[in-house]
Design an enzyme around this catalytic site. Structure first.
Site, PDB file in Angstrom:
ATOM      1  N   ASP A 198      -4.998 -10.440  -7.183  1.00  0.00           N
ATOM      2  CA  ASP A 198      -5.425  -9.671  -8.346  1.00  0.00           C
ATOM      3  C   ASP A 198      -4.319  -8.969  -9.142  1.00  0.00           C
ATOM      4  O   ASP A 198      -4.036  -9.308 -10.291  1.00  0.00           O
ATOM      5  CB  ASP A 198      -6.503  -8.663  -7.934  1.00  0.00           C
ATOM      6  CG  ASP A 198      -6.112  -7.813  -6.724  1.00  0.00           C
ATOM      7  OD1 ASP A 198      -5.019  -8.016  -6.164  1.00  0.00           O
ATOM      8  OD2 ASP A 198      -6.920  -6.945  -6.335  1.00  0.00           O
ATOM      9  N   GLU A 219       0.827  -1.212   0.000  1.00  0.00           N
ATOM     10  CA  GLU A 219       0.000   0.000   0.000  1.00  0.00           C
ATOM     11  C   GLU A 219       0.859   1.259   0.000  1.00  0.00           C
ATOM     12  O   GLU A 219       0.512   2.252  -0.645  1.00  0.00           O
ATOM     13  CB  GLU A 219      -0.929  -0.004   1.218  1.00  0.00           C
ATOM     14  CG  GLU A 219      -1.955  -1.113   1.230  1.00  0.00           C
ATOM     15  CD  GLU A 219      -3.093  -0.890   0.250  1.00  0.00           C
ATOM     16  OE1 GLU A 219      -3.974  -1.761   0.164  1.00  0.00           O
ATOM     17  OE2 GLU A 219      -3.109   0.158  -0.444  1.00  0.00           O
ATOM     18  N   THR A 222      -1.743   0.287 -10.191  1.00  0.00           N
ATOM     19  CA  THR A 222      -2.976  -0.289  -9.664  1.00  0.00           C
ATOM     20  C   THR A 222      -3.725   0.670  -8.750  1.00  0.00           C
ATOM     21  O   THR A 222      -4.818   0.356  -8.299  1.00  0.00           O
ATOM     22  CB  THR A 222      -2.672  -1.617  -8.936  1.00  0.00           C
ATOM     23  OG1 THR A 222      -3.878  -2.386  -8.842  1.00  0.00           O
ATOM     24  CG2 THR A 222      -2.092  -1.367  -7.560  1.00  0.00           C
TER      25      THR A 222
END
Length: 560
Positions: free
Chosen positions: A335, A201, A552
């Site tokens: 993902d 993150e 992303t």
């Protein structure tokens, strides 16, 4: 140096030193002073930044940002294009009008848009203004604003996650003054936070946000801060395999993967760093950053994935060098690994054949093992696998259509359309017009809930961006106006169900109108969701997919 969407006038030179010493004596001190005053006045006058309406005020925004200055009248001509769909980034055969007008090459005039599309684009822009205004008023410098209680939240280290994550969105939407104000705040950041932060993150939100804003604006301080942050994260990569630990403390350097995962790191996390760290190496010339990414790639590419048909399980131990689960997913924990296989190939001019090969094998495996269709509505969905088929699909998996549409495999486009239609249905069938976090496809559950095709397995909505992302990409690839219509319906649902006095909030249950708000606005709502919706209603040359690859977290990084 800051670059606004409409550049400053050319700076006038202050003149060569043509006067000799004798002449200077004759003119005298007063004359010299007058010359320099006039020159300075001209210099300042011609170097004022482009003026935009300030979004922190309460005054109503104009329909569209109006550019002022010598380049105001410069407009891009309507594009011409071939009739066939262009799969290489969805770009038409257009001349680069930005070069002719002197504007940044990522900017495009809205003159090619019809009035309805302009109005919708501006509505999204005003939504950003509203959310940014609430963040500035109630949580400036903190990570997030709580949109119901109007308080600040510091769940991402207290380093201004929303501010950093939204830098490029503000610039892309033309909020120049707000961008500059935010950059000044970043200038004082040290990232010396005693916080055990996610390597993943922190990379996609903070590092990606700084790098993208730097490439769009030219602000050197943003690259300097990106390097400072990356250096604080380096201890995460000190493992036996080079696969990073999931967590690193930015102040102490202590890095680890959590005990609840058995010390494993997750595929979507360690496999979703390459765009940002390789870009940092490219911009700074410091190969040490990309060397760490090479270790990750080499570790994964050396795995024999034949037993999973090219797919990868979602958990890997960074010191033991082995997968620790059989869970295969295009949702949480798996993902974006596949997204970065493709995009790492795309951003480097399609040069890394090994990454390309691994991606194509994975897509074959996905189609063989995980693609299913419902018996009633024939909706296409992506299952998960853990020794058995798991009949659910995360909203996170709705990024897949956009990925497939950009991968240079024409046969994938129909599959992309089919999956995206399922994601659209997850919004439009909901009583609130919002998609749930997870839709389930177990037919017994579907029937028990008296529904068709799917049921709302996890009914909350977190303002996620994945469907908006795929709508934007598929529109740019196909020019199918139905994707703009779906995006507009989505946006209207956000306005109706999620808007508060301060910003926007997730909701607890999309199946019940008025179910309650969760008092949380993730930074990705401004960084991704609103950005993708704005670009959906923008000219396709505005932050062109031919020139940029989005990480992303929706941060556009220039191809190289």
């Amino acid at each position: 140096m800051f670059i606004s969407p409409v550049p400053r006038a050319a700076r006038p030179g202050l003149g060569r030193r043509l006067l000799n010493s004798r002449t200077l004596v004759m003119i005298g001190g007063v004359g010299i002073l007058l010359v320099w005053i006039v020159a300075a006045a001209i210099f300042i006058s011609n170097n004022k930044d482009t003026e935009y309406l300030n979004i922190s005020t309460n005054s109503k925004l104009k329909d569209r940002a109006k550019f002022r200055g010598p380049h105001t009248a410069a407009q891009s001509k309507a594009p011409t294009h071939d009739k066939q769909e262009i799969l290489d980034g969805g770009q038409e055969n257009t001349t680069d009008e930005s070069e002719k007008s002197g504007m940044p090459d990522w900017w495009a005039s809205d003159s090619v848009l019809d009035e309805r599309t302009k109005e919708r684009r501006e509505a999204v822009r005003q939504a950003f203004a509203h959310a940014w205004g609430g963040y500035k008023k109630y949580a400036w410098g903190h990570d997030e604003v709580r949109p119901v209680s109007k308080t600040a939240d510091d769940g991402w280290g207290g380093m201004g996650a929303t501010l950093v994550d939204s830098l490029d969105t503000a610039l892309i939407m033309g909020f120049t003054e707000e961008f500059k104000e935010a950059v000044e705040h970043v200038r004082g950041m040290t990232f010396d936070s005693n916080w055990d932060g996610s390597t993943f993150e922190t990379t996609i939100r903070y590092l990606g946000g700084l790098l993208a804003a730097h490439e769009l604006s030219g602000e050197k301080v943003l690259l300097e801060k990106a390097k400072l942050l990356a250096d604080r994260m380096l201890p995460a990569f000190q493992t036996q395999t080079g696969i990073p630990y999931a967590t690193v403390n930015l102040q102490t350097g202590h890095a680890y993967s959590p005990s609840w995962s058995g010390g494993s790191s997750f595929l979507a996390e360690f496999g979703t760093l390459q765009l940002e760290w390789n870009k940092l190496a490219h911009l700074t010339g410091e190969k040490a950053y990309s060397d760490r990414m090479d270790k990750i790639d080499n570790a994964m590419l050396s795995v024999d994935t034949s037993q999973w048909d090219g797919l990868y399980p979602s958990a890997y131990h960074p010191d033991q060098g082995r997968f620790t689960s059989n869970h295969i997913t295009f949702g949480a924990r798996g993902d974006s690994f596949y997204e970065y296989l493709m995009k790492s190939w795309l951003i480097t001019g399609k040069k890394n054949g090994k990454l390309r090969e691994a991606y194509l094998k994975a897509m074959k495996g996905m189609q063989k093992r995980l693609i299913f269709r419902t018996s009633l509505g024939n909706l296409t969905w992506i299952a998960e696998e853990d020794g058995r088929i798991i009949s659910k699909m995360d909203h996170l998996a709705c990024f897949v259509p956009g990925m497939l549409a950009l991968d240079d495999v024409p046969e994938h486009l129909n599959l992309a359309r089919e999956i995206l239609q399922t994601c659209i249905e997850s919004y439009e069938r909901s009583p609130t017009g919002l998609a749930p976090e997870i839709i389930g496809f177990d037919e017994n559950q579907v029937q028990a809930h008296h529904l068709q095709d799917f049921w709302y397995q996890a009914p909350h909505n977190l303002l996620r961006p994945e469907t908006a992302e795929s709508l934007m990409v598929l529109y740019r690839v196909t020019r199918d106006e139905s994707y703009r219509e779906a995006g507009w319906k989505m946006f209207q649902a956000f306005e109706k169900e999620c808007k508060t006095d301060a910003a926007y909030s997730g909701v607890r249950d999309v199946t019940r109108v008025g179910s309650g708000k969760d008092d949380k606005m993730e930074s990705f709502f401004l960084a991704e969701t609103l950005k993708y919706l704005y670009l959906l209603f923008s000219p396709v040359e505005h932050v062109s997919l031919k020139k940029f690859v989005f990480n992303t977290e929706a941060h556009p990084l220039r191809k190289y």
